[in-house]
Design an enzyme around this catalytic site. Structure first.
Site, PDB file in Angstrom:
ATOM      1  N   ASP A   1       0.846  -1.195   0.000  1.00 20.97           N
ATOM      2  CA  ASP A   1       0.000   0.000   0.000  1.00 20.97           C
ATOM      3  C   ASP A   1       0.882   1.246   0.000  1.00 20.97           C
ATOM      4  O   ASP A   1       1.726   1.404   0.885  1.00 20.97           O
ATOM      5  CB  ASP A   1      -0.885  -0.022   1.246  1.00 20.97           C
ATOM      6  CG  ASP A   1      -1.774   1.214   1.351  1.00 20.97           C
ATOM      7  OD1 ASP A   1      -1.799   2.031   0.411  1.00 20.97           O
ATOM      8  OD2 ASP A   1      -2.443   1.342   2.401  1.00 20.97           O
TER       9      ASP A   1
ATOM     10  N   GLU B   1      28.691   7.042   9.790  1.00 19.57           N
ATOM     11  CA  GLU B   1      28.679   5.614  10.079  1.00 19.57           C
ATOM     12  C   GLU B   1      28.730   4.832   8.771  1.00 19.57           C
ATOM     13  O   GLU B   1      28.320   3.676   8.709  1.00 19.57           O
ATOM     14  CB  GLU B   1      27.481   5.214  10.920  1.00 19.57           C
ATOM     15  CG  GLU B   1      26.123   5.632  10.447  1.00 19.57           C
ATOM     16  CD  GLU B   1      25.034   5.223  11.430  1.00 19.57           C
ATOM     17  OE1 GLU B   1      24.804   4.020  11.600  1.00 19.57           O
ATOM     18  OE2 GLU B   1      24.424   6.124  12.037  1.00 19.57           O
TER      19      GLU B   1
ATOM     20  N   CYS C   1      24.147   7.648  14.690  1.00 19.34           N
ATOM     21  CA  CYS C   1      23.624   8.927  14.203  1.00 19.34           C
ATOM     22  C   CYS C   1      23.935  10.103  15.127  1.00 19.34           C
ATOM     23  O   CYS C   1      23.797  11.255  14.723  1.00 19.34           O
ATOM     24  CB  CYS C   1      22.121   8.837  13.990  1.00 19.34           C
ATOM     25  SG  CYS C   1      21.627   7.514  12.864  1.00 19.34           S
TER      26      CYS C   1
ATOM     27  N   THR D   1      13.574   3.412   4.391  1.00 13.25           N
ATOM     28  CA  THR D   1      14.031   4.635   5.062  1.00 13.25           C
ATOM     29  C   THR D   1      15.372   5.120   4.527  1.00 13.25           C
ATOM     30  O   THR D   1      15.942   6.065   5.072  1.00 13.25           O
ATOM     31  CB  THR D   1      14.151   4.410   6.584  1.00 13.25           C
ATOM     32  OG1 THR D   1      15.248   3.523   6.851  1.00 13.25           O
ATOM     33  CG2 THR D   1      12.881   3.847   7.168  1.00 13.25           C
TER      34      THR D   1
ATOM     35  N   SER E   1      14.720  -1.004  18.577  1.00 18.38           N
ATOM     36  CA  SER E   1      15.328   0.283  18.283  1.00 18.38           C
ATOM     37  C   SER E   1      14.401   1.437  18.657  1.00 18.38           C
ATOM     38  O   SER E   1      14.843   2.454  19.198  1.00 18.38           O
ATOM     39  CB  SER E   1      15.691   0.371  16.797  1.00 18.38           C
ATOM     40  OG  SER E   1      16.416   1.548  16.515  1.00 18.38           O
TER      41      SER E   1
ATOM     42  N   HIS F   1      16.270  13.786  16.177  1.00 20.16           N
ATOM     43  CA  HIS F   1      16.833  12.820  15.237  1.00 20.16           C
ATOM     44  C   HIS F   1      15.678  12.162  14.495  1.00 20.16           C
ATOM     45  O   HIS F   1      14.712  11.701  15.110  1.00 20.16           O
ATOM     46  CB  HIS F   1      17.649  11.772  15.984  1.00 20.16           C
ATOM     47  CG  HIS F   1      17.996  10.577  15.148  1.00 20.16           C
ATOM     48  ND1 HIS F   1      18.684  10.689  13.968  1.00 20.16           N
ATOM     49  CD2 HIS F   1      17.731   9.250  15.315  1.00 20.16           C
ATOM     50  CE1 HIS F   1      18.841   9.485  13.438  1.00 20.16           C
ATOM     51  NE2 HIS F   1      18.269   8.591  14.234  1.00 20.16           N
TER      52      HIS F   1
ATOM     53  N   LYS G   1       6.253   9.496  17.573  1.00 18.91           N
ATOM     54  CA  LYS G   1       6.268   8.790  18.857  1.00 18.91           C
ATOM     55  C   LYS G   1       7.060   9.577  19.894  1.00 18.91           C
ATOM     56  O   LYS G   1       6.637   9.735  21.046  1.00 18.91           O
ATOM     57  CB  LYS G   1       6.877   7.398  18.684  1.00 18.91           C
ATOM     58  CG  LYS G   1       6.124   6.484  17.733  1.00 18.91           C
ATOM     59  CD  LYS G   1       6.841   5.160  17.574  1.00 18.91           C
ATOM     60  CE  LYS G   1       6.172   4.282  16.521  1.00 18.91           C
ATOM     61  NZ  LYS G   1       4.830   3.846  16.928  1.00 18.91           N
TER      62      LYS G   1
ATOM     63  N   ASN H   1      16.518   8.949   5.528  1.00 22.13           N
ATOM     64  CA  ASN H   1      17.428   9.033   6.675  1.00 22.13           C
ATOM     65  C   ASN H   1      18.846   9.376   6.230  1.00 22.13           C
ATOM     66  O   ASN H   1      19.387   8.725   5.332  1.00 22.13           O
ATOM     67  CB  ASN H   1      17.420   7.689   7.412  1.00 22.13           C
ATOM     68  CG  ASN H   1      18.132   7.754   8.757  1.00 22.13           C
ATOM     69  OD1 ASN H   1      18.625   8.790   9.179  1.00 22.13           O
ATOM     70  ND2 ASN H   1      18.183   6.628   9.438  1.00 22.13           N
TER      71      ASN H   1
ATOM     72  N   SER I   1      22.138   4.947  17.861  1.00 25.70           N
ATOM     73  CA  SER I   1      21.926   3.584  18.330  1.00 25.70           C
ATOM     74  C   SER I   1      23.170   3.069  19.029  1.00 25.70           C
ATOM     75  O   SER I   1      24.285   3.487  18.752  1.00 25.70           O
ATOM     76  CB  SER I   1      21.586   2.673  17.146  1.00 25.70           C
ATOM     77  OG  SER I   1      20.341   3.018  16.595  1.00 25.70           O
TER      78      SER I   1
END
Length: 445
Positions: A31, A83, A120, A163, A211, A244, A253, A328, A364
């Site tokens: 979708d 990274e 990050c 992402t 994560s 971030h 969130k 990202n 992370s």
């Protein structure tokens, strides 16, 4: 005390783009709303075959230096956060310095160079290093150049594939900055976590659910730690909250969690209580499980309130606009969020000088950092000079088959012959390998 902070900024996006709802989703049989509305990304930026972390970083740095009329002698420090490094010894900053020396008179032989690693978060850590170097008086009147540059690629079929992104952010850190001054106060949340890692491999191993949990937990700890030195925060204290942004959906969130925290014991909580009650207090519950269930219920109601939604639209939504068009950028992610917010202020004629941002960085493994930034008088001119729209609009649109080819071209374990999709002009490009397996670059007029 003289202010220290970000004096100028420039970005460089990968020259290719993949339309997630229109191209990626149909090829995956999914979708389109999963991408545009769910994770919040319309396009992923990807590097052409002659682009990599060095070319993007060097091109961003050169644009910044040219616009500000800088020469190598003006720079006393070059730090690269990434990274996506390809050498375990020689830092990316030396490659970028070499590129820049090929087009400027003079050199960076007396500039300190390094490379920062903490997923990050290292872009912000490099800014912190430059801030401390200037504050310590070791800069001899010179500025620092901080470059966050990454190709955030995932293995084909990995859930993180949607992402992906590629780009660089170059920042000039100096005294009396034009854009933002950094606060002395910082807050940290850090723990040994295994949520995202690259143990001697190009593409990351990710525990997606874990994560998200770790991101939110470390951000909460960092905010609490920041408040322990800076005092309680309040929604009205800051005009924007750049986080971030691995993808905008995760920021949604974090924003809800943060809003609940900064409205606790305030008149905002009391006003909200008329509709959804006061926030649950742990002491009112017989177990931790019951308390956490009550918190989840409160937050479900909180995100539906008009007051929260208006705050989100004002303070958070402007920070994720660019991210939704590029994906990202790992170390550059939070710095893209800041730039996105400042650009939105220009578009909406918001007077920002003297206003504050609350910046939440994360890496992370895992660590978060919270600090404040005060917008300076020269912010409008500096931000308006960044050619974001021109870069975004000028990207080449990939078909899914072309995307597969370019992904293979950047896969270190594959040998493929793929022609460039765009024509380089007035920029640094990757040209191949040297006698010691080093990557080689040149400037193309």
């Amino acid at each position: 005390m003289t202010a220290v902070g970000i004096d100028a900024i420039e970005i460089r996006t990968g020259k290719l783009r993949l339309d997630l709802p229109e191209t990626f989703a149909p090829a995956k049989g999914e979708d389109p709303g999963k991408y545009a509305k769910g994770i919040g990304i319309q396009y992923s930026s990807l590097p052409d075959v002659y682009e990599d972390i060095v070319t993007m970083g060097a091109n961003a740095a050169r644009e910044l230096m040219d616009r500000r009329g800088l020469v190598p002698d003006d720079i006393g420090r070059i730090d690269v956060a990434t990274e996506s490094a390809f050498d375990n010894s020689k830092p990316v900053s030396t490659y970028i310095a070499g590129c820049l020396e090929s087009v400027y008179d003079g050199d960076f032989h007396h500039a300190n160079k390094g490379e920062r690693k903490f997923a990050c978060l290292s872009g912000t850590q490099s800014v912190d290093d430059a801030y401390n170097w200037i504050r310590a008086g070791r800069n001899r009147g010179r500025a620092a150049l901080v470059i966050a540059t990454d190709t955030a690629l995932y293995a084909r079929g990995d859930p993180g594939e949607a992402t992906q992104g590629a780009g660089a952010v170059a920042m000039l850190i100096d005294e009396d900055p034009n854009i933002v001054a950094l606060s002395t106060e910082q807050g940290y949340g850090s723990a040994d976590e295994t949520d995202f890692l690259k143990p001697n491999q190009q593409f990351p191993s990710v525990d997606g659910k874990r994560s998200i949990q770790v991101y939110l937990a470390r951000m909460r700890e960092a905010l609490e730690d920041y408040e322990s030195v800076a005092g309680d925060t309040h929604p009205d204290d800051f005009v924007y909250f750049p986080f971030h942004t691995p993808y905008p959906g995760m920021v949604r969130k974090a924003a809800l969690l943060g809003y609940r925290h900064i409205t606790r014991n305030t008149e905002v909580e009391e006003a909200l209580a008329e509709d959804i009650g006061m926030q649950p207090r742990e002491g009112d519950y017989g177990s931790r499980e019951d308390y956490e269930e009550a918190i989840r219920g409160y937050m479900d109601e909180l995100k539906e309130t008009r007051r929260y939604q208006e705050w989100y639209e004002r303070a958070i939504d402007p920070t994720v606009d660019i991210s939704g068009q590029v994906g990202n950028w790992y170390t550059g992610s939070v710095h893209v969020a800041r730039l996105s917010a400042l650009r939105a202020a220009i578009e909406n004629d918001v007077a920002l000088a003297g206003e504050k941002l609350l910046v939440g960085s994360y890496g992370s493994g895992a660590q978060a950092e919270i600090h404040a930034e005060t917008v300076q008088d020269g912010w409008h001119k500096e931000v308006d000079a960044v050619d974001v729209d021109q870069q975004l609009d000028g990207r080449y649109d990939l078909s899914f088959e072309e995307y597969e080819l370019v992904h293979d071209a950047h896969n270190h374990e594959k040998e493929v012959d793929v022609d460039a999709f765009t024509q380089p002009s007035g920029e640094f490009v990757f040209t191949g390998w040297g006698r010691m397996n080093e990557r080689r670059y040149e400037y193309v007029e």
